[in-house]
Design a protein around this motif. Structure first.
Motif, mmCIF file in Angstrom:
data_model
loop_
_atom_site.group_PDB
_atom_site.id
_atom_site.type_symbol
_atom_site.label_atom_id
_atom_site.label_comp_id
_atom_site.label_asym_id
_atom_site.label_seq_id
_atom_site.Cartn_x
_atom_site.Cartn_y
_atom_site.Cartn_z
ATOM 1 N N SER A 293 16.583 22.212 -33.674
ATOM 2 C CA SER A 293 15.784 22.182 -32.545
ATOM 3 C C SER A 293 14.675 21.284 -32.371
ATOM 4 N N GLN A 294 14.252 20.670 -33.703
ATOM 5 C CA GLN A 294 13.085 19.974 -33.793
ATOM 6 C C GLN A 294 13.384 18.373 -33.276
ATOM 7 N N ILE A 295 14.726 18.258 -32.985
ATOM 8 C CA ILE A 295 15.191 16.744 -33.050
ATOM 9 C C ILE A 295 14.604 16.149 -31.537
ATOM 10 N N GLY A 296 14.812 16.959 -30.609
ATOM 11 C CA GLY A 296 14.318 16.543 -29.284
ATOM 12 C C GLY A 296 14.966 15.267 -28.686
ATOM 13 N N GLU A 297 16.180 15.058 -28.918
ATOM 14 C CA GLU A 297 16.786 14.010 -28.318
ATOM 15 C C GLU A 297 18.352 14.395 -28.284
ATOM 16 N N PRO A 298 19.312 14.043 -27.486
ATOM 17 C CA PRO A 298 20.787 14.256 -27.314
ATOM 18 C C PRO A 298 21.526 14.391 -28.726
ATOM 19 N N ILE A 299 22.268 15.152 -29.157
ATOM 20 C CA ILE A 299 22.990 15.065 -30.557
ATOM 21 C C ILE A 299 24.681 15.200 -30.073
ATOM 22 N N ASP A 300 25.396 14.215 -30.370
ATOM 23 C CA ASP A 300 26.610 14.171 -30.035
ATOM 24 C C ASP A 300 27.405 15.101 -31.211
ATOM 25 N N MET A 301 27.144 14.884 -32.397
ATOM 26 C CA MET A 301 27.713 15.649 -33.438
ATOM 27 C C MET A 301 26.899 16.106 -34.238
ATOM 28 N N VAL A 302 27.374 17.195 -34.978
ATOM 29 C CA VAL A 302 26.455 17.747 -36.395
ATOM 30 C C VAL A 302 27.454 18.066 -37.220
ATOM 31 N N ASP A 303 27.168 17.165 -38.152
ATOM 32 C CA ASP A 303 27.922 17.008 -39.410
ATOM 33 C C ASP A 303 27.211 18.030 -40.542
ATOM 34 N N ILE A 304 28.133 19.154 -40.868
ATOM 35 C CA ILE A 304 27.701 20.127 -41.556
ATOM 36 C C ILE A 304 27.921 20.093 -43.178
ATOM 37 N N PHE A 305 26.810 19.820 -44.104
ATOM 38 C CA PHE A 305 27.036 19.828 -45.497
ATOM 39 C C PHE A 305 26.512 21.148 -45.770
ATOM 40 N N ARG A 306 26.921 22.073 -45.877
ATOM 41 C CA ARG A 306 26.437 23.487 -46.309
ATOM 42 C C ARG A 306 27.810 24.201 -46.756
ATOM 43 N N ARG A 307 27.325 25.397 -47.578
ATOM 44 C CA ARG A 307 28.544 26.061 -48.127
ATOM 45 C C ARG A 307 29.266 26.752 -46.750
ATOM 46 N N SER A 308 30.496 26.998 -46.897
ATOM 47 C CA SER A 308 31.141 27.830 -45.700
ATOM 48 C C SER A 308 30.367 28.937 -45.112
ATOM 49 N N GLU A 309 29.907 29.885 -45.986
ATOM 50 C CA GLU A 309 29.026 31.063 -45.734
ATOM 51 C C GLU A 309 27.826 30.440 -44.921
ATOM 52 N N ALA A 310 27.247 29.539 -45.149
ATOM 53 C CA ALA A 310 26.023 29.144 -44.353
ATOM 54 C C ALA A 310 26.237 28.218 -43.041
ATOM 55 N N ALA A 311 27.559 27.917 -43.005
ATOM 56 C CA ALA A 311 27.965 26.807 -41.678
ATOM 57 C C ALA A 311 27.614 27.597 -40.649
ATOM 58 N N GLY A 312 27.653 28.977 -40.639
ATOM 59 C CA GLY A 312 27.653 29.630 -39.156
ATOM 60 C C GLY A 312 26.303 29.352 -38.585
ATOM 61 N N ASP A 313 25.221 29.460 -39.382
ATOM 62 C CA ASP A 313 23.895 29.369 -39.060
ATOM 63 C C ASP A 313 23.809 27.822 -38.243
ATOM 64 N N ALA A 314 24.282 26.797 -38.993
ATOM 65 C CA ALA A 314 24.047 25.445 -38.468
ATOM 66 C C ALA A 314 24.961 25.273 -37.302
ATOM 67 N N VAL A 315 26.056 26.036 -37.077
ATOM 68 C CA VAL A 315 27.051 26.110 -35.905
ATOM 69 C C VAL A 315 26.159 26.529 -34.712
#
Length: 143
Positions: A68-90
């Motif tokens: 939310s801090q980025i402040g510019e359009p994001i095309d893709m979010v590439d997630i390097f987190r454990r599977s259990e933590a990926a939900g928060d990133a999504v």
């Protein structure tokens, strides 16, 4: 359903320009460090996200605490987190208006993928763009 067909994954990589990399690392021995470098070398703008190293720089880019801090359009979010933590990133990716989420090799979260798809995002799971880009012959991204 997450994208699995080579043509669909290639099209996603070709239309992507800006990637937020959640779980970015400033340590050269970490996979996210090398993948970020590879994506930048291919022409993508890669914005690192990691609350533990907020304010530092990785490969010349400022590290943000959260999407939310980025402040510019994001095309893709590439997630390097454990599977259990990926939900928060999504969930952050959905809130930030990203167009797609990419869960790295070994990162599998069906519930998070379903939430992303329900919100209109494309989803790739258990793959690495740094592997798929050369394998699929994705041309260098020109800004």
């Amino acid at each position: 359903m997450p994208l699995t067909a080579d043509a669909d994954i290639k099209a996603l990589l070709e239309e992507t320009r800006t990637i937020a990399l959640v779980g970015a690392s400033d340590r050269p021995d970490r996979p996210s460090y090398g993948v970020m470098r590879e994506l930048q070398a291919h022409g993508y703008r890669v914005i690192p996200v990691n609350p533990q190293i907020t304010g530092e720089h990785v490969h010349g880019e400022y590290v943000f605490r959260e999407l939310s801090q980025i402040g510019e359009p994001i095309d893709m979010v590439d997630i390097f987190r454990r599977s259990e933590a990926a939900g928060d990133a999504v969930d952050e990716a959905i809130a930030a208006g990203a167009k797609s989420v990419w869960m790295q090799l070994g990162v599998i979260n069906q519930q998070a993928a379903a939430r992303a798809e329900a919100a209109g995002l494309k989803v790739v799971m258990d793959r690495c763009p740094a592997i798929d880009i050369p394998r699929l012959g994705v041309a260098r991204i020109e800004s």
